[in-house]
Design an enzyme around this catalytic site. Structure first.
Site, short mmCIF file in Angstrom:
data_model
loop_
_atom_site.label_atom_id
_atom_site.label_comp_id
_atom_site.label_asym_id
_atom_site.label_seq_id
_atom_site.Cartn_x
_atom_site.Cartn_y
_atom_site.Cartn_z
N CYS A 133 33.85 58.43 58.43
CA CYS A 133 32.98 59.38 59.35
C CYS A 133 33.23 59.17 60.72
O CYS A 133 32.63 58.09 61.47
CB CYS A 133 31.48 59.08 58.88
SG CYS A 133 30.56 60.12 59.93
N CYS A 136 30.08 59.61 62.85
CA CYS A 136 29.11 58.51 62.70
C CYS A 136 29.52 57.21 63.52
O CYS A 136 28.94 56.49 64.20
CB CYS A 136 28.85 57.76 61.31
SG CYS A 136 29.01 59.10 60.16
N ASP A 137 30.93 57.05 63.54
CA ASP A 137 31.60 55.79 64.02
C ASP A 137 32.40 55.72 65.17
O ASP A 137 32.91 54.74 65.84
CB ASP A 137 32.48 55.07 62.74
CG ASP A 137 31.40 54.65 61.73
OD1 ASP A 137 30.10 54.46 62.03
OD2 ASP A 137 31.96 54.70 60.61
#
Ligand code: NAP
Length: 311
Positions: A133, A136-137
Site C-alpha cells: 500500500c 499507507c507507507d
C-alpha cells in the site's frame, strides 16, 4: 432471530453500492464488514477514472461519501468476520465470530486481497520495508530508494505516486514490456525518478528486522543480483503490486467459481437462488470502482426482485 431482506458481505465499492440501492428500495439491509470500510480502494492514492470524480479524489475520500450515503438510506452495518455460510434454502445463515445473521438474500462482495510475491523473507519483513500500500507507507520512505514489483496499472500508478516521496523508484517487472495502460506508461517513462529492471523477479528479501537487501533474478539470463541498501539509508522500500486474489475461500464448494472468482450471470445471480455476487470477487473482465459499483446496484435490484417473487 431477525431475518434481513438483504445481507451484503463486504463494504468496498460493490458492497456499499449494493447497500445504497437496497436501502433506498426500503429493503431491510445489513452490510457485514471484516476490517474497515472501503476494501482495496482505501489503499489507492488517487482515483482519476471514476466518472464525475473531483480532482485529487482519493480512495478514502470517495469511500467516506459512499458510507454516508448508505447510512442516509438506512442501511445497517456491523463489523464481524463470517466463518461459515449456509446459503441453500429460503433463509440464508451466516455465522460470524461475534454473531449469527440471517437473510432472505445474500450479496457476496468480499473483494480481493493483494497477491504476495511468495519469496523467502517477504512475510517476515512485511511492514518492515515490504508493503502492499503506497498510500499507507510512502511517507516512511521520504528521500529513500524504493522498488515497485509488478507491471500492471497498480504498479505503475503507485510508482508514480511514490516519486513524490522517494528519491528514486525502480520498477521490477518480470517481462520487458509493461501491462499498464499506455497513458499510465507514458507518464512513467517521462518521469526522471523512475527506473526499470526488466525481465526480473524478486527471489528473496533479506534483513534483520528491516529490509536490508533483496536478491533479484534475471529470468532471461538466470543471473542473480543482490540489491543492497545504500549505506547511509540502511534500508529501502519494496512495494508489491502483482495482482489480487479473490477472498472467496468461504464459498468454495458452495457457489460456482472459476479460478477462485465467483461465476454470475449479467444479473449478478450465482448458481444458488437468492445469492448474488458483486465486485472484484466476481469473474469479470474489468475490475474497477465503477464496475464494482455497477455490480452492487444490479445485485441489490435483483435481490429485491427475488424477494418479491418469493413472497
Ligand atoms: P494486473 O493487471 O493483474 O497486473 C499484475 C502485474 O504483476 C502484471 O504486470 C504481471 O506481469 C505482474 N505479475 C503477476 N504475477 C507476478 C509474479 N508472481 N511475479 C512478478 N510479477 C507478477 O494487476 P493490477 O495492476 O493490480 O490491476 C488489477 C486490475 O485493476 C486490472 O484490471 C487493472 O486494470 C485495474 N486497475 C486499474 C487502474 C486504473 O484504471 N487507473 C488502477 C489500478 C488497477 P505480466 O504483465 O507479465 O502478467
Amino acid at each position: 432471530m431477525k431475518v434481513y431482506d438483504v445481507i451484503v458481505i463486504g463494504a468496498g465499492p460493490a458492497g456499499l453500492s449494493a447497500g445504497l440501492y437496497a436501502g433506498r428500495a426500503k429493503l431491510d439491509t445489513l452490510i457485514i464488514e471484516k476490517q474497515k470500510y472501503g476494501g482495496q480502494i482505501v489503499i489507492t492514492s488517487e482515483i482519476e477514472n471514476y466518472p464525475g470524480g473531483t480532482e485529487g479524489e482519493t480512495g478514502p475520500s470517495l469511500i467516506e461519501r459512499m458510507v454516508k450515503q448508505t447510512e442516509h438510506f438506512g442501511c445497517e452495518k456491523v463489523f464481524d468476520t463470517i466463518q461459515e455460510v449456509e446459503l441453500e434454502g429460503d433463509v440464508k445463515v451466516l455465522k460470524g465470530i461475534n454473531d449469527e445473521y440471517r437473510a432472505k438474500t445474500v450479496i457476496i462482495a468480499a473483494g480481493a486481497n493483494p497477491m504476495p510475491i511468495g519469496c523467502p523473507g517477504e512475510k517476515e519483513l512485511t511492514g518492515k520495508g515490504v508493503s502492499y500500500c503506497a498510500t499507507c507507507d510512502a511517507g516512511f520512505f521520504e528521500d529513500f530508494e524504493v522498488y515497485v514489483v509488478g507491471g500492471g496499472d497498480s504498479a505503475v500508478e503507485e510508482a508514480l505516486y511514490l516519486t513524490k516521496f522517494a528519491r528514486k523508484v525502480t520498477i521490477i517487472h518480470r517481462r520487458d514490456e509493461l501491462r499498464a495502460a499506455k497513458s499510465i506508461q507514458e507518464k512513467a517513462f517521462k518521469n526522471d525518478k523512475i527506473e526499470f529492471m526488466w525481465d526480473s523477479v524478486v527471489e528473496e528479501i533479506k534483513g534483520d528486522g528491516i529490509v536490508e537487501s533483496m536478491v533479484v533474478k534475471n529470468v532471461k539470463t538466470g543471473e542473480l543480483t543482490e540489491v543492497t541498501a545504500d549505506e547511509e539509508d540502511g534500508t529501502f522500500g519494496i512495494f508489491v503490486f502483482i495482482g489480487y486474489k479473490p477472498q472467496s475461500a468461504l464459498f468454495e464448494g458452495k457457489v460456482d467459481m472459476e479460478r477462485g472468482y465467483i461465476l454470475t450471470d449479467a444479473d449478478m445471480k450465482t448458481n444458488i437462488p437468492g445469492v448474488f455476487a458483486a465486485g472484484d470477487i466476481r469473474a469479470k473482465s474489468l475490475r474497477q470502482v465503477v464496475t464494482a459499483a455497477a455490480d452492487g446496484a444490479i445485485a441489490a435490484v435483483q435481490a429485491g426482485k427475488y424477494i418479491e417473487e418469493h413472497e
